[in-house]
Motif scaffolding. Structure first.
Motif, short mmCIF file in Angstrom:
data_model
loop_
_atom_site.label_atom_id
_atom_site.label_comp_id
_atom_site.label_asym_id
_atom_site.label_seq_id
_atom_site.Cartn_x
_atom_site.Cartn_y
_atom_site.Cartn_z
N ILE A 125 -4.93 1.54 15.18
CA ILE A 125 -5.55 2.63 15.34
C ILE A 125 -5.27 3.82 14.28
N CYS A 126 -4.37 3.55 13.32
CA CYS A 126 -3.98 4.37 12.36
C CYS A 126 -4.65 4.21 11.12
N ASP A 127 -4.95 5.39 10.48
CA ASP A 127 -5.40 5.41 9.06
C ASP A 127 -4.34 5.37 8.02
N ASP A 128 -3.32 6.27 8.49
CA ASP A 128 -1.97 6.50 7.58
C ASP A 128 -0.94 6.56 8.70
N VAL A 129 0.10 6.03 7.99
CA VAL A 129 1.26 5.73 8.78
C VAL A 129 2.44 6.69 8.06
N ILE A 130 3.35 7.25 8.96
CA ILE A 130 4.66 7.82 8.60
C ILE A 130 5.68 6.91 9.31
N VAL A 131 6.67 6.44 8.47
CA VAL A 131 7.81 5.84 8.98
C VAL A 131 9.11 6.90 8.91
N MET A 132 9.68 6.95 9.89
CA MET A 132 10.69 8.04 10.15
C MET A 132 12.13 7.25 10.51
N GLN A 133 13.22 7.64 10.08
CA GLN A 133 14.38 7.12 10.16
C GLN A 133 15.40 8.27 10.05
N ARG A 134 16.26 8.70 11.37
CA ARG A 134 17.15 9.68 11.38
C ARG A 134 16.65 11.18 10.82
N GLY A 135 15.45 11.37 11.37
CA GLY A 135 14.95 12.64 11.10
C GLY A 135 14.09 12.63 9.91
N ALA A 136 14.30 11.68 8.94
CA ALA A 136 13.58 11.74 7.42
C ALA A 136 12.50 10.84 7.56
N VAL A 137 11.51 11.20 6.49
CA VAL A 137 10.38 10.30 6.44
C VAL A 137 10.84 9.31 5.26
N VAL A 138 10.92 8.18 5.44
CA VAL A 138 11.46 7.02 4.45
C VAL A 138 10.20 6.31 3.80
N GLU A 139 9.19 6.56 4.50
CA GLU A 139 7.74 5.77 3.96
C GLU A 139 6.56 6.50 4.59
N HIS A 140 5.49 6.48 3.64
CA HIS A 140 4.47 7.40 4.03
C HIS A 140 3.01 6.78 3.10
N GLY A 141 1.95 6.55 3.60
CA GLY A 141 0.99 6.14 3.09
C GLY A 141 -0.20 5.22 3.92
N PRO A 142 -1.24 5.12 3.56
CA PRO A 142 -2.05 4.41 4.12
C PRO A 142 -1.57 3.10 5.18
N ALA A 143 -2.29 2.88 6.25
CA ALA A 143 -1.61 2.01 7.19
C ALA A 143 -1.53 0.63 6.46
N GLY A 144 -2.69 0.36 5.74
CA GLY A 144 -2.85 -1.08 5.12
C GLY A 144 -1.44 -1.20 4.12
N VAL A 161 1.46 0.55 4.09
CA VAL A 161 2.74 0.70 4.69
C VAL A 161 3.21 -0.44 5.77
N LEU A 162 2.16 -0.93 6.55
CA LEU A 162 2.42 -2.26 7.44
C LEU A 162 1.95 -3.29 6.74
N GLY A 163 1.27 -3.62 5.74
CA GLY A 163 0.65 -4.57 5.05
C GLY A 163 1.75 -5.09 3.82
N SER A 164 2.43 -4.07 3.17
CA SER A 164 3.37 -4.30 2.10
C SER A 164 4.12 -3.12 2.10
N PRO A 165 4.93 -3.23 2.83
CA PRO A 165 6.15 -2.42 3.10
C PRO A 165 7.06 -2.27 1.77
N VAL A 166 7.56 -1.13 1.49
CA VAL A 166 8.31 -0.66 0.50
C VAL A 166 9.87 -0.58 0.91
N HIS A 167 9.96 0.03 1.72
CA HIS A 167 11.44 0.46 2.03
C HIS A 167 11.95 -0.41 3.08
N PRO A 168 13.06 -0.85 2.99
CA PRO A 168 13.86 -1.91 3.71
C PRO A 168 13.88 -1.40 5.32
N TYR A 169 14.03 -0.29 5.61
CA TYR A 169 13.83 0.08 7.00
C TYR A 169 12.35 -0.29 7.51
#
Length: 557
Positions: free
Chosen positions: A498-517, A519-527
């Motif tokens: 459903i999402c065009d863009d995705v924010i990934v949050m950990q302990r209150g902070a944004v650790v990754e942000h970008g197009p869903a393809g 962030v979910l297809g080629s994630p950069v952050h270990p979390y």
């Protein structure tokens, strides 16, 4: 994906239902709720019972536990626990049997646990009722089972109350209570539905580990086919109170025989992100360096500060969906509630159509409220049970000056858009299914013609086919009205679809942000990678059943 392929032919039968039939009173329109259910579970085996809401899954489990409501009666069949038929037993005999030989884990531990008793006392209470162990031995065994379910700092948690623990810790307490007496059968009724993917993975691994150690038979009730792919040995598919298909997990997931089973599988969202829609320059929501800090005050002593949201920033344009994902406690819902001004941010800007609403008073906010609407996880709690659907839908527009006739006409139109008949206007929330209530909640939000819709875990409690229908509905409304959506979820499959863009949050902070393809297809952050790795059934693509499910009458009714 490698499925479990264990053979239980030589294992003893733990529980067996034979032609189990449960009926409503004769005055009901459709008296039979369960129609000749035959289920066999052997020692050490995990059987998954799947199907839509209303298929009879939970009624089957309650019948085995002897906990059917007074309105339901077993009218035929047997329930044999290690060869003993449970149906003739008295209520007193069934109370002796529960926990000692048959135990159950419920979906929501916060409602299943006693809020005024320490969790350690609730575990020892099970032993007090069913054994003659002295208090010291009961405490020793409770501590031991708490260690087995991998709870940290067990002495502290033993003395804690349920509200002082996280959702995952409360579910571990429920598992400890269920297994402390080493029952023959463990029934798990949607125990991971409300948990984020990493906690869910831990709970599933824990149940499997304890099952291996104790040889327990497990009846696992779920609507999550990813979970089925991960843990099941055998699968029974239910529809309208009947078993329509059963067999080893690989057979059911790779070669389903029934259209209904194929339709359920096709309804499971893929982890592969959908193509993003074209971005536009029409910004409707801009959040800049949003912070929310709890604590720091206190009358007698200074309380520790909890940074629930740390410098969160993002931009949302018209007609697009931004997903916010992360574990429980990551700050997702805090950000959503700040955007809605249900709680006040500590600092930062929230620009809605160019106006900063972050620090406006209640009266100053009123003109902006109609532009910003929300759909919560549980519509039964967000819809007033004493109001008709008509009153719930028209309340907002009437408050903003729309005439009653116009509001009623729009309510009837929107009910049709969300797939409900016009006569639903005169009914009450309890007269609808969970999926229908969520459609009503969406219609209520859209009645205001908002620019931004915040959906906070809006589909997490729905079975897969209803979930797919609600997601399709949101997409349809978004295309028709150009609504921008902030979608809060712990389900990465839903986020991918459903999402065009995705924010990934950990302990209150944004650790990754970008197009869903990306962030979910080629994630950069270990979390982010850890979240994706924890998704149950992540290697299994259910979408190869979608074309088959499009045959006439294939999709679940």
């Amino acid at each position: 994906m490698q499925f479990k392929s264990r053979n239980f032919d030589d294992a003893a039968i733990a529980i067996e239902t034979d032609n189990l039939t449960v009926a409503l009173p004769d005055t009901a329109g459709q008296p039979q709720v369960l129609k000749g259910i035959d289920v066999t579970i052997r020692q050490g085996e995990t059987v998954c019972l799947v199907g839509e809401s209303g298929s009879g899954k939970s009624v089957t489990s309650l019948a085995i536990m002897g906990l059917l409501p007074d309105a339901l009666k077993v009218t035929d069949g047997k329930i044999n626990l290690q060869g003993e038929n449970l149906l003739p037993l008295s209520q007193a005999q069934m109370r002796e049997l529960r926990a000692a030989r048959v135990a159950m884990i419920f979906q929501e531990p916060m409602t299943a646990l006693n809020p005024v008793l320490r969790v350690g006392d609730q575990i020892t209470e099970v032993m007090e009722l069913h054994t003659k162990l002295p208090p010291s031995e009961r405490r020793k065994r409770a501590i031991a089972i708490m260690e087995q379910v991998h709870l940290p700092d067990v002495e502290r948690i033993f003395r804690s109350y349920p509200h002082q623990l996280s959702g995952g810790q409360r579910q571990r307490i429920m598992i400890a209570m269920a297994l402390v007496l080493e029952p023959v059968l463990l029934i798990a009724d949607e125990p991971t539905t409300a948990l984020d993917v990493t906690t869910q993975k831990q709970i599933l691994s824990l149940i499997g580990e304890l099952q291996a150690n104790h040889g327990t038979a497990v009846l696992f009730i779920t609507h999550d086919m990813g979970v089925v792919a991960e843990i099941a040995d055998t699968v029974y598919v239910m529809k309208h109170g009947e078993i329509v298909e059963s067999g080893p997990v690989e057979q059911i997931l790779r070669h389903p025989q029934k259209d209904y089973t194929r339709a359920l599988l096709a309804s499971v969202p893929s982890l592969s992100p959908r193509p993003a829609r074209p971005d536009v320059s029409d910004i409707v929501l801009q959040v800049d360096r949003l912070n929310k800090i709890y604590g720091g005050g206190g009358i007698l002593k200074k309380l520790p500060r909890a940074h629930a949201a740390k410098d969160v920033s993002f931009t949302l344009t018209r007609g697009r969906t931004l997903g916010i994902v992360g574990e429980s406690g990551s700050g997702k819902s805090t950000v959503a509630r700040c955007i809605m001004r249900l709680i006040d941010p500590t600092s930062g800007q929230i620009r809605l159509d160019g106006s900063d609403i972050a620090s406006l008073s209640r009266n100053q906010l009123r003109p902006h409220r109609k532009k910003l609407q929300v759909v919560f996880q549980d519509p039964m709690r967000s819809l007033n049970p004493r109001w008709t659907i008509a009153r719930s839908l028209t309340e907002g527009p009437l408050n903003y000056g729309t005439s009653k006739s116009e509001a009623m006409a729009e309510a009837a139109r929107l009910l049709n858009v969300v797939g409900l008949p016009e006569d639903a206007l005169h009914r009450y929330p309890h007269m609808f299914s969970g999926g229908q209530r969520q459609r009503i909640a969406i219609a209520r939000a859209v009645m205001m013609r908002p620019d931004v819709l915040v959906a906070d875990e809006a589909v997490s409690a729905l079975d897969v086919s209803v979930q797919a229908q609600v997601l399709d509905l949101l997409d349809q409304l978004q295309q028709e009205l150009g609504i921008a959506i902030v979608f809060i979820t712990h389900d990465l499959r839903v986020a991918a679809q459903i999402c065009d863009d995705v924010i990934v949050m950990q302990r209150g902070a944004v650790v990754e942000h970008g197009p869903a393809g990306d962030v979910l297809g080629s994630p950069v952050h270990p979390y982010t990678r850890a979240l994706i790795d924890a998704a149950p059934g992540r290697d299994w693509d259910f979408q190869n059943f979608r074309k088959m499910s499009e045959a006439p009458n294939a999709r679940p009714a």
